[in-house]
Design a protein around this motif. Structure first.
Motif, PDB file in Angstrom:
ATOM      1  N   THR A 273      -0.360  -3.540   4.072  1.00  0.00           N
ATOM      2  CA  THR A 273      -1.753  -3.961   4.184  1.00  0.00           C
ATOM      3  C   THR A 273      -2.666  -2.781   4.527  1.00  0.00           C
ATOM      4  O   THR A 273      -2.212  -1.688   4.871  1.00  0.00           O
ATOM      5  CB  THR A 273      -1.944  -5.036   5.272  1.00  0.00           C
ATOM      6  N   SER A 274      -3.952  -3.039   4.439  1.00  0.00           N
ATOM      7  CA  SER A 274      -4.968  -2.033   4.764  1.00  0.00           C
ATOM      8  C   SER A 274      -5.176  -1.951   6.277  1.00  0.00           C
ATOM      9  O   SER A 274      -4.687  -2.796   7.043  1.00  0.00           O
ATOM     10  CB  SER A 274      -6.303  -2.413   4.109  1.00  0.00           C
ATOM     11  N   ASP A 275      -5.930  -0.937   6.699  1.00  0.00           N
ATOM     12  CA  ASP A 275      -6.244  -0.777   8.121  1.00  0.00           C
ATOM     13  C   ASP A 275      -6.971  -2.000   8.665  1.00  0.00           C
ATOM     14  O   ASP A 275      -6.710  -2.448   9.788  1.00  0.00           O
ATOM     15  CB  ASP A 275      -7.109   0.466   8.336  1.00  0.00           C
ATOM     16  N   GLU A 276      -7.891  -2.539   7.860  1.00  0.00           N
ATOM     17  CA  GLU A 276      -8.699  -3.671   8.313  1.00  0.00           C
ATOM     18  C   GLU A 276      -7.849  -4.918   8.550  1.00  0.00           C
ATOM     19  O   GLU A 276      -8.031  -5.639   9.536  1.00  0.00           O
ATOM     20  CB  GLU A 276      -9.801  -3.972   7.299  1.00  0.00           C
ATOM     21  N   VAL A 277      -6.905  -5.172   7.628  1.00  0.00           N
ATOM     22  CA  VAL A 277      -6.033  -6.343   7.771  1.00  0.00           C
ATOM     23  C   VAL A 277      -5.110  -6.169   8.981  1.00  0.00           C
ATOM     24  O   VAL A 277      -4.886  -7.109   9.753  1.00  0.00           O
ATOM     25  CB  VAL A 277      -5.218  -6.583   6.494  1.00  0.00           C
ATOM     26  N   SER A 278      -4.578  -4.968   9.164  1.00  0.00           N
ATOM     27  CA  SER A 278      -3.731  -4.702  10.325  1.00  0.00           C
ATOM     28  C   SER A 278      -4.499  -4.948  11.617  1.00  0.00           C
ATOM     29  O   SER A 278      -3.974  -5.555  12.559  1.00  0.00           O
ATOM     30  CB  SER A 278      -3.228  -3.259  10.290  1.00  0.00           C
TER      31      SER A 278
ATOM     32  N   GLN B 249       1.840  -1.807   8.308  1.00  0.00           N
ATOM     33  CA  GLN B 249       1.317  -0.585   7.684  1.00  0.00           C
ATOM     34  C   GLN B 249       1.819  -0.395   6.258  1.00  0.00           C
ATOM     35  O   GLN B 249       1.106   0.150   5.419  1.00  0.00           O
ATOM     36  CB  GLN B 249       1.687   0.625   8.537  1.00  0.00           C
ATOM     37  N   ARG B 250       3.022  -0.870   5.957  1.00  0.00           N
ATOM     38  CA  ARG B 250       3.600  -0.672   4.620  1.00  0.00           C
ATOM     39  C   ARG B 250       2.965  -1.564   3.567  1.00  0.00           C
ATOM     40  O   ARG B 250       3.107  -1.312   2.374  1.00  0.00           O
ATOM     41  CB  ARG B 250       5.104  -0.922   4.652  1.00  0.00           C
TER      42      ARG B 250
ATOM     43  N   ARG C  16       0.487   1.263  13.070  1.00  0.00           N
ATOM     44  CA  ARG C  16      -0.230  -0.015  13.044  1.00  0.00           C
ATOM     45  C   ARG C  16       0.661  -1.100  12.451  1.00  0.00           C
ATOM     46  O   ARG C  16       1.646  -0.809  11.773  1.00  0.00           O
ATOM     47  CB  ARG C  16      -1.536   0.093  12.243  1.00  0.00           C
TER      48      ARG C  16
END
Length: 268
Positions: free
Chosen positions: A242-247, A239-240, A236
């Motif tokens: 931010t969170s999954d939601e931000v990505s 990935q290094r 994503r």
């Protein structure tokens, strides 16, 4: 903070300073025959010390942060009137400037190089900061408190600020040296990219790397009318950091703007 005794202070940029991620640009012949390809190779701060061939034991007071700290710290010391002669050493031909606008306002033509300067030439002259542009440090002799430059000059110092940043890591793949391959870290890099686009021979761009600067540049090139494909090696975007939601948010926004995003992809 760097304490300054009466004498000489050297704000040293080894020539590879950067703020934020180091960006690189590379062409993937599998995705385009003619065009512009950009690659975000990520952080490479550890490589910035390659310009120092030898360090002799002794005392050096150091600060980090790239051109911003080199220009700001050295200027502040000179302006404070502490009696020190300040020298600013930088490998780039331009005075220290802000790098974040490169992939945003400068790419869009909304900001000039002069507007990105941290301070103009007159300000450095008024503060009596001696600028050495297009010059790199080769060796630091801590025992003698000297910096050896690649132009043969030797600077004595009482305090030394190592305002180092990141160096672009070049794509280690066949074809990385072909025309139309660019690295994005400096003002000169961006000028070459803009000239290539303005020449009219570029309709498609491939961005390698889904970091902040890669995403910003992809958006900027879309606004210039290019078809943009962005490759990210991780599953994503961002990935290094931010969170999954931000990505997911950034992927949705850039996809809606027409960027073709392909994760879990790398250039070979």
């Amino acid at each position: 903070d760097v304490g300054v005794d009466l004498g000489v202070e050297v704000a040293l940029d080894l020539g590879e300073a950067a703020v934020g991620e180091a960006e690189a640009v590379g062409e993937d012949a599998g995705l385009l025959e003619e065009g512009l390809a950009l690659a975000d190779i990520g952080r490479a701060g550890g490589e910035a010390l390659e310009g120092v061939e030898e360090v002799v034991d002794g005392r050096v007071e150091a600060a980090g942060g790239g051109a911003v700290d080199g220009a700001g710290g050295g200027y502040a010391q000179a302006e404070a009137g502490l009696g020190a002669q300040v020298h600013l050493v930088c490998a780039e031909p331009a005075l220290p400037y802000q790098r974040p606008p490169l992939s945003k306002a400068y790419l869009a033509g909304q900001m000039s190089p002069e507007q990105m300067l941290i301070r103009n030439a007159a300000a450095y002259e008024k503060a009596d900061v001696k600028q050495r542009l297009c010059v790199r440090a080769l060796r630091i002799d801590r025992q003698r408190q000297q910096v050896h430059l690649n132009n043969g000059e030797i600077l004595d110092y009482s305090a030394l600020a190592l305002t180092l940043g990141a160096r672009v890591r070049e794509l280690p793949v066949p074809g990385a040296d072909l025309p139309g391959v660019f690295y994005l870290r400096t003002l000169a890099d961006l000028d070459r990219i803009k000239a290539h686009v303005a020449a009219g021979g570029c309709q498609r761009a491939v961005m390698v790397g889904g970091g902040y600067i890669g995403l910003e540049t992809a958006a900027g090139l879309r606004r210039l009318g290019l078809s943009v494909t962005l490759l990210e090696a991780m599953p994503r975007l961002l990935q290094r950091v931010t969170s999954d939601e931000v990505s997911a948010f950034y992927q949705r926004v850039h996809t809606e703007e027409g960027v073709d995003i392909r994760c879990s992809k790398s250039v070979q």
